[in-house]
Design a protein around this motif. Sequence first.
Motif, short mmCIF file in Angstrom:
data_model
loop_
_atom_site.label_atom_id
_atom_site.label_comp_id
_atom_site.label_asym_id
_atom_site.label_seq_id
_atom_site.Cartn_x
_atom_site.Cartn_y
_atom_site.Cartn_z
N MET A 37 0.85 -1.18 0.00
CA MET A 37 0.00 0.00 0.00
C MET A 37 0.89 1.24 0.00
N ARG A 38 0.57 2.18 -0.87
CA ARG A 38 1.29 3.45 -0.93
C ARG A 38 0.40 4.54 -0.33
N TYR A 39 1.03 5.57 0.22
CA TYR A 39 0.29 6.67 0.83
C TYR A 39 0.69 7.98 0.18
N ALA A 40 -0.32 8.79 -0.10
CA ALA A 40 -0.11 10.15 -0.60
C ALA A 40 -0.84 11.08 0.36
N ILE A 41 -0.14 12.06 0.87
CA ILE A 41 -0.73 12.98 1.84
C ILE A 41 -0.82 14.36 1.21
N LYS A 42 -2.03 14.87 1.12
CA LYS A 42 -2.24 16.21 0.57
C LYS A 42 -1.60 17.24 1.50
N ARG A 43 -1.07 18.28 0.89
CA ARG A 43 -0.40 19.34 1.65
C ARG A 43 -1.34 19.96 2.68
N ARG A 44 -2.62 20.07 2.32
CA ARG A 44 -3.59 20.70 3.22
C ARG A 44 -3.68 19.97 4.56
N CYS A 45 -3.49 18.65 4.55
CA CYS A 45 -3.55 17.87 5.79
C CYS A 45 -2.43 18.27 6.73
N HIS A 46 -1.22 18.28 6.19
CA HIS A 46 -0.08 18.68 7.02
C HIS A 46 -0.23 20.12 7.50
N ASP A 47 -0.70 20.99 6.64
CA ASP A 47 -0.89 22.40 7.01
C ASP A 47 -1.90 22.56 8.14
N LYS A 48 -3.01 21.79 8.09
CA LYS A 48 -4.02 21.89 9.14
C LYS A 48 -3.48 21.41 10.49
N ILE A 49 -2.71 20.34 10.45
CA ILE A 49 -2.12 19.81 11.69
C ILE A 49 -1.15 20.81 12.28
N GLU A 50 -0.28 21.33 11.43
CA GLU A 50 0.70 22.30 11.91
C GLU A 50 0.03 23.58 12.41
N LYS A 51 -0.99 24.05 11.70
CA LYS A 51 -1.70 25.27 12.13
C LYS A 51 -2.36 25.05 13.49
N PHE A 52 -2.95 23.88 13.70
CA PHE A 52 -3.59 23.59 14.98
C PHE A 52 -2.57 23.71 16.12
N TYR A 53 -1.43 23.06 15.94
CA TYR A 53 -0.43 23.06 17.01
C TYR A 53 0.28 24.41 17.14
N ARG A 54 0.38 25.18 16.06
CA ARG A 54 0.93 26.54 16.19
C ARG A 54 -0.03 27.42 17.01
N ASN A 55 -1.33 27.23 16.85
CA ASN A 55 -2.29 27.95 17.66
C ASN A 55 -2.20 27.53 19.13
N VAL A 56 -1.95 26.26 19.38
CA VAL A 56 -1.73 25.80 20.76
C VAL A 56 -0.50 26.48 21.33
N LEU A 57 0.56 26.56 20.52
CA LEU A 57 1.80 27.22 20.96
C LEU A 57 1.55 28.69 21.31
N LYS A 58 0.73 29.37 20.51
CA LYS A 58 0.42 30.78 20.81
C LYS A 58 -0.36 30.91 22.11
N LYS A 59 -1.32 30.03 22.31
CA LYS A 59 -2.17 30.13 23.49
C LYS A 59 -1.43 29.73 24.76
N TYR A 60 -0.60 28.72 24.67
CA TYR A 60 0.10 28.20 25.85
C TYR A 60 1.60 28.39 25.73
N ARG A 61 2.03 29.58 25.37
CA ARG A 61 3.43 29.84 25.06
C ARG A 61 4.38 29.60 26.23
N HIS A 62 3.86 29.61 27.45
CA HIS A 62 4.74 29.40 28.61
C HIS A 62 4.89 27.92 28.98
N THR A 63 4.01 27.08 28.48
CA THR A 63 4.06 25.67 28.85
C THR A 63 4.18 24.71 27.66
#
Length: 98
Positions: free
Chosen positions: A1-27
């Motif tokens: 089985m081969r996997y192809a991951i659309k760029r939008r998927c990676h972007d959404k994951i990274e954006k979610f965690y960047r928002n977590v980083l902004k909100k909880y920047r001290h922890t």
Amino acid sequence: MRYAIKRRCHDKIEKFYRNVLKKYRHTYSIQLLQRNVLDATNAMLLIEKSLLRRKPTITRWQKQGWHMANTEKWYYAYTIDDDTITIQDACHAQNMHE
């Protein structure tokens, strides 16, 4: 089985965690962000192996005819063409609503 991951998927994951980083920047650190993004991305490679196929719960995924699989934190929409699984979209469990 081969996997192809659309760029939008990676972007959404990274954006979610960047928002977590902004909100909880001290922890919440950049290292934790990178590990969480890597874990969520690696989980995509378990689709159709240990992450089982489900009927999509989001209407826009249903209309596209996509399949859905999930981990505890992430839901993935994907298609299967011959021997290739293409991950079309990703959504964090907190955001699974219309």
